[in-house]
Design an enzyme around this catalytic site. Structure first.
Site, mmCIF file in Angstrom:
data_model
loop_
_atom_site.group_PDB
_atom_site.id
_atom_site.type_symbol
_atom_site.label_atom_id
_atom_site.label_comp_id
_atom_site.label_asym_id
_atom_site.label_seq_id
_atom_site.Cartn_x
_atom_site.Cartn_y
_atom_site.Cartn_z
ATOM 1 N N CYS A 79 99.307 49.368 76.856
ATOM 2 C CA CYS A 79 100.029 48.733 75.749
ATOM 3 C C CYS A 79 100.548 49.778 74.748
ATOM 4 C CB CYS A 79 99.147 47.673 75.091
ATOM 5 S SG CYS A 79 100.106 46.582 74.018
ATOM 6 N N HIS A 167 97.732 44.257 79.638
ATOM 7 C CA HIS A 167 96.320 44.560 79.373
ATOM 8 C C HIS A 167 95.463 44.306 80.621
ATOM 9 C CE1 HIS A 167 96.352 45.249 74.997
ATOM 10 N NE2 HIS A 167 97.428 44.483 75.031
ATOM 11 N N GLU A 169 92.488 44.972 81.156
ATOM 12 C CA GLU A 169 91.073 44.726 80.846
ATOM 13 C C GLU A 169 90.754 43.264 80.577
ATOM 14 O OE1 GLU A 169 93.297 46.115 78.992
ATOM 15 O OE2 GLU A 169 93.061 45.703 76.858
#
Ligand code: XMP
Length: 514
Positions: A79, A167, A169
């Site tokens: 990001c 993202h 994660e």
């Protein structure tokens, strides 16, 4: 040497999540402020740059010298990290009017790219960004796009450097774990040596070295962290560990005796201290929440220190501090705030040294270590419970009778939750982050019991789901469960004639009422 991935934190809310994902890949990682890269650490095998609340164009945006690691070890920008690399490498990042937020699907995946190996076109990712990358550096090439974002992922031609706008994660990036696995294991070359078993083995060994024949004191709370800490230390030094468990009188029903029994069953050397008399008398007439907390905190330190002082040859104080308590988190002005819970306070005149064997673990890892140590599942899965106990769940002043009423109601609620099996086979208690009852001790309402009019207190039930306690949502408990619990509490607990359910989220509410 233990390999590690460094995660440089630019202030994103998901930075800790990146850390937990890397640990799930049995790889050690450290989360450090963006400007604290350990240049001379040879154990670093890769670097991940987190997201940020800033735009790269903000004058106060966090800056890092990329040459410290780019070209030396593999780098992954996420990001803001991806935008930063583009912006500083001769690409372009532009402010857009609308924030892009939500699910997107990858297209035009470059199949031979190592980062995206095993990920197919149409894989779902999660976007959350305001700015857009509109040009990448000249020595980079795009490796995946989405319908709206051309440069969703790119890689360098000249260095082991990758960047993704989404993202990986977060849970909603369904291919995120595969991407991180490709980065951490295939690209950085992690040997995956970080596991609960290896942690226990190396920690027990190093505790033996560190502590030698010294005696250690540990404050137990009944919670997961201090319990796992105790069992680990017990493995290393046996009876030279003395645990102190203070009963302030505001624990759950029978909790003191049950937890003492569990600890003794684990072979721990525990001193139980019933200090309830002191706490009740110091709290008499106090209704203000902060004052209650202050009194309990002060009394706790006093009782603990008096007990600890009896162990005259102790050299160490052990604490169940875990990694999230220690991560230097960034606030928006870039100042580093160190949050370190020093529960109980050090008995200063005893000159004890601090021993914190869980200081590198995330909460889920503490639980895995507990299992590895053979601790009972019920102890490992226990909900968090506030240090001041039921004192902050009685709205009004605290008396023994009020605590008894609340203990009864709370016990019915929690026992029912432990016994309720959901349609998917999971126990309701395990689906919930935390649950408890609150006694509205200064409120009374009218009810009927048999032929009698009653004028008694309401109890509020609270249950929340959360992953970290920072945010929480109220749990959608089954109606049949709530109906039974309400009935049981009103029928069995004298002094309560009404049960309510708290449907506030955090924020704006908190988990505890006081
Ligand atoms: P809140 O109410 O702030 O609670 O949403 C967040 C988490 O922290 C626990 N809590 C405490 N734990 N001492 C503790 O050890 C305290 O004074 C305390 N106050 C709240 C709370 O139960 C929840 O898990």
């Amino acid at each position: 040497m233990q390999q590690k991935i460094i995660i440089l934190d630019f202030g994103s809310q998901t930075t800790q999540l990146i850390g937990r994902r890397v640990r799930e890949l049995d790889t050690f990682c450290e989360i450090l402020p963006y400007n604290k890269f350990p240049v001379d650490d040879p154990s670093v095998i890769g670097v991940i740059l987190s997201g940020s609340p800033f735009s790269v164009h903000d004058p106060e945006a966090f800056q890092v010298d990329l040459s410290q690691f780019v070209g030396r070890v593999p780098v992954l920008g996420i990001c803001y990290g991806a935008q930063y690399i583009a912006h500083h490498g001769g690409g372009r990042v532009e402010k857009t009017d609308s924030r892009e937020y939500g699910r997107a699907h990858l297209i035009n995946i470059k199949g031979d790219d190592r980062l995206l190996r095993g990920i197919d076109n149409d894989a779902q990712v999660w976007m959350s960004h305001g700015d857009s990358i509109t040009a990448i550096p000249a020595d980079c090439h795009v490796i995946a796009s989405t319908a709206d974002v051309h440069f969703a992922a790119y890689a360098s031609d000249t260095a082991p450097l990758w960047a993704v706008q989404f993202h990986p994660e977060v849970m909603h990036s369904l291919c995120g774990m595969q991407l991180l696995r490709n980065f951490v294991i295939d690209i950085c070359g992690s040997r995956q040596q970080w596991s609960a078993a290896s942690f226990v083995e190396t920690t027990v060994e190093s505790l033996k070295q560190q502590l030698g024949q010294d005696r250690v004191i540990l404050g137990l709370s009944g919670g997961v962290d201090s319990s796992v800490c105790a069992v680990l230390l017990n493995r290393a030094i046996g009876d030279r560990l003395t645990c102190i468990f203070v009963d302030h009188g505001m624990l759950r029903k029978d909790e003191f005796s049950k937890v003492m029994e569990a600890y003794q069953g684990l072979g721990l050397n525990v001193v139980g201290v019933d200090a309830s008399e002191k706490f009740f008398s110091d709290l008499a007439g106090v209704t203000e929440p902060e004052q209650k907390r202050k009194i309990i905190g002060r009394d706790f330190v006093e009782v603990f220190n008096a007990e600890a002082a009896k162990i005259t040859d102790a050299r160490w104080l052990a604490q169940g501090t875990i990694y999230p308590d220690r991560i230097e988190s960034l606030n928006i002005t870039g100042k580093v705030i160190k949050s370190h819970h020093n529960v109980g306070g050090l008995p200063k005149d005893m000159h004890l040294q601090l021993c914190e064997p869980l200081q590198w673990l995330f909460k889920d890892e503490v639980r895995r270590v507990g299992r590895q140590l053979g601790m009972p599942e019920r102890l490992i899965k226990r909900h968090p419970f506030p240090g001041p106990g039921l004192a902050v769940r009685i709205l009004g002043d605290i008396t023994r009778e009020r605590v008894r009423v609340l203990q009864e109601a709370d016990d019915i609620y929690i026992e029912a939750m432990l016994n309720y099996v959901c349609p998917d086979g999971e126990v309701l208690y395990d689906k919930v982050w935390q649950a408890g009852a609150i006694l509205l001790a200064d409120v009374r309402s009218v009810g009927v019991m048999g032929d009698e009019r009653t004028y008694e207190h309401p109890v509020a039930l609270r249950a929340v789901t959360s992953t970290d306690a920072m945010t929480a949502d109220w749990a959608h408990l089954p109606y049949d469960f709530m109906a039974r619990v309400s009935n049981d509490i009103i029928n069995k607990v004298k002094g309560v004639n009404r049960v309510c359910y708290d449907i506030s989220s955090k924020p704006p509410a908190t988990i505890e009422w006081e």
